[in-house]
Write an enzyme that holds these catalytic residues in place. Structure first.
Site, PDB file in Angstrom:
ATOM      1  CG  ASP A  75     -35.498  -5.947   9.880  1.00 38.38           C
ATOM      2  OD1 ASP A  75     -34.150  -6.408   9.842  1.00 38.38           O
ATOM      3  OD2 ASP A  75     -36.435  -6.810  10.059  1.00 38.38           O
ATOM      4  CD  GLU A  97     -35.249 -12.036   7.120  1.00 40.81           C
ATOM      5  OE1 GLU A  97     -35.847 -11.210   6.202  1.00 40.81           O
ATOM      6  OE2 GLU A  97     -34.019 -11.861   7.757  1.00 40.81           O
TER       7      GLU A  97
END
Length: 637
Positions: A315, A523
């Site tokens: 990521d 997020e």
């Protein structure tokens, strides 16, 4: 003397002949390189190319950098293998498909100009349509799509998204997210199809939509991308991202190995069986071990047990976050991440530091060459299978696919099927069902912060990473506009975002539609301990629903606290984050289509109950998993 000259001449002829033969052989050898021959099997091409690569060229393939630090020269000088656009990273505000294509091709020119001409792969987060790009079709977020329980719909959405991504010259999407969100307090819960892994498994049908369907005899575990109308997909985030304690983003998932494999792993097996090209590792930890450093699961289980043959990508700054604080011991992060089995590192900025650290560790036998070769072999395999070597450059042939009427109609269908009717009428007061609403009425009220806000309707990961507010972000239809489009021309539609009770009582309204919920987030910024409807949503519900018959439409990325206000509400609809095609909401509210959606998430009574998932002991939700009232479509009002 003449004989001597003739001898010298013969020698020169022989030498010239051998020289020509040598040059011809060299030219022939140079002209034929197995890796450049599309007729040769992929593994032969990979082996041939890998054998020709220097250490620097191999390391470059393992690097993914952000668009903002990329250039043709950077690509050429550092042999960079991949570029990405992070959330909101665009070549220009409201950039056209042509502008995107020119940008991507310019970077590609640098990659192809290297000694071996290895093309780069450009990736982007197209997680609910091509959501970074102006004028693209924005589909409902996954939390709504899970409600549909319709794998064929997901496959069609995948195919449409692939065409729109390719329309901008991009061949790789970081989707789908196959997290199993077990706690709605998590800020990424809207990226999850369901709390039930079986629904998430069904929804992996988006992968053959994005990539194309592999033939029946295609080897299991091998990546598959059908052609130039498809993109490489990315199943994410491996593994357990949706199971963290209290839903805290990037946190620790505390669960037995059996629990991890039975809840969070199954959709990865489906994805691999469908030929998913790449898998992204999760920021989260499993029982205290960072997934980006978990060799047992990344190499041992994913690569060796499940036989995944695509490439594993980190990521964004994922290896940096192996340490706390992030980047505090970067050389260790490089060692731990690459050793764990990560093949491509989403650096995304400090690429020279990564290259230097990795080169030092390889030269000092800290990271073995076999690990590097495994990484590069997997990356090249995907690039060959995609046809990037034969077609490295994008053209304008698909630009008309971006935001096409057919794709918008598909998104509108998805919105209709994702709506869940949670309440319709007040049985205790013996009031009849309010929905479907009559199109013909003297005057109706539309209220709420989310009624006329396309940005709120689309949610996070739309144009910007965190999403945006307002109606200028891209092209689409707000719920308010959809209502106006749907009602009878004689019906007066009044919009007042947060009216006072007196205004509503004296307004002479036949009924009201209140659209409230959450602002956009992504997020960690979306982590919430309260899960409250955003202000002034509660006062809007109270003021309106206490004065006139009302339907409340909740636009949110997850279930929110609603029980304290439920008694005053005549009808309640969960619309999730529907995207640009708000007309789909009006289609069902007014009865052109019936409500069919069933909850793919438990709707809790109170946050004190969380986490609360179907099958738990003492399961006492406000609306259980699988709940959803239905209505019949009606042709006339």
């Amino acid at each position: 003397m003449g004989r001597h000259r003739r001898s010298i001449a013969v020698i020169w002829v022989v030498l010239l002949y051998f020289l020509i033969l040598c040059i011809a052989a060299a030219v022939e050898a140079e002209e034929y390189m197995a890796y450049k021959d599309p007729k040769r099997p992929v593994n032969v091409r990979v082996k041939d190319l890998l054998s020709r690569m220097t250490l620097e060229e191999k390391i470059g393939q393992m690097v993914q950098i952000e668009r903002s630090v990329a250039s043709a020269d950077v690509m050429k000088n550092y042999f960079i293998g991949s570029i990405l656009s992070g959330g909101g990273s665009v070549p220009a505000p409201k950039a056209t498909a042509e502008t995107w294509i020119n940008t991507v091709n310019e970077f590609q020119r640098g990659a192809v100009a290297t000694r071996l001409g290895i093309p780069m792969i450009y990736g982007i987060d197209a997680v609910h349509g091509h959501n970074n790009v102006y004028n693209a079709t924005i589909f409902p977020h996954n939390v709504g799509l899970g409600v549909t329980r319709d794998p064929h719909l997901l496959k069609r959405i995948g195919a449409a998204t692939a065409l729109e991504v390719r329309a901008t010259g991009i061949p790789y999407s970081f989707a789908p997210c196959i997290a199993v969100c077990r706690d709605p307090r998590w800020g990424r819960c809207y990226e999850s199809y369901s709390e039930d892994h079986r629904i998430v498994q069904m929804m992996t049908e988006i992968i053959p939509g994005l990539q194309g369907t592999p033939p029946d005899n295609y080897p299991k575990g091998f990546p598959f991308v059908a052609g130039k109308r498809n993109v490489a997909a990315c199943a994410k985030h491996f593994v357990g991202d949706g199971g963290t304690t209290r839903g805290i983003n990037e946190n620790n998932t505390v669960i037995s190995r059996n629990g991890l494999l039975s809840i969070h792993m199954p959709a990865y097996i489906n994805s691999i069986n469908k030929g998913v090209a790449t898998i992204m590792v999760s920021y989260s930890s499993w029982n205290g071990i960072k997934m980006h450093a978990n060799r047992d699961l990344v190499t041992g289980f994913l690569k060796n047990t499940l036989k995944f043959r695509g490439f594993v990508i980190s990521d964004w700054q994922g290896i940096d976050r192996i340490t706390s604080p992030p980047h505090s011991n970067y050389s260790y992060s490089v060692e731990a991440g690459v050793h764990a089995g990560i093949d491509m590192v989403m650096v995304p900025y400090n690429f020279t530091e990564f290259i230097d650290d990795l080169k030092f560790q390889i030269k000092n036998n800290i990271i073995p060459m076999t690990r590097v070769d495994d990484a590069v072999r997997r990356i090249l395999r995907v690039k060959f299978i995609m046809g990037l070597f034969e077609n490295p450059y994008a053209d304008l042939s698909l630009v008309n696919q971006l935001g096409s009427p057919a794709h918008r109609e598909l998104a509108r269908e998805a919105v209709r099927k994702s709506l869940v009717l949670l309440k319709n009428g007040k049985p205790a007061a013996h009031t009849p069902p309010l929905l479907p609403l009559p199109k013909k009425a003297p005057k109706i009220l539309v209220a709420g912060t989310n009624a006329d806000n396309l940005g709120y309707q689309c949610g996070g990961w739309t144009i910007q990473w965190q999403g945006v507010s307002g109606n200028d972000l891209t092209r689409g239809t707000t719920i308010l506009s959809a209502i106006k489009n749907t009602v009878d021309p004689t019906t007066q539609v009044i919009f007042n975002q947060n009216p006072e009770t007196g205004y509503v009582k004296s307004g002479g309204f036949s009924y009201a539609i209140v659209v409230v919920g959450e602002p956009p987030y992504a997020e960690t910024y979306g982590d919430s301990t309260s899960l409250a409807i955003a202000e002034p949503g509660i006062s809007t519900i109270t003021n309106v629903c206490g004065a006139v018959k009302c339907v409340v439409v909740v636009v949110s990325g997850r279930p929110l606290v609603i029980e304290p206000y439920l008694a005053s509400i005549d009808a309640l609809v969960a619309a999730w984050l529907p995207g640009t095609e708000g007309q789909g909401v009006a289609d069902v509210l007014f009865g052109d289509y019936g409500f069919t959606g069933k909850l793919a998430r438990t709707w809790f009574r109170s946050v004190d109950q969380l986490p609360l998932n179907v099958g738990d002991p003492h399961y006492d939700p406000l609306f259980p998993f699988g709940f959803g009232l239905t209505t019949k479509p009606r042709t006339r009002n």
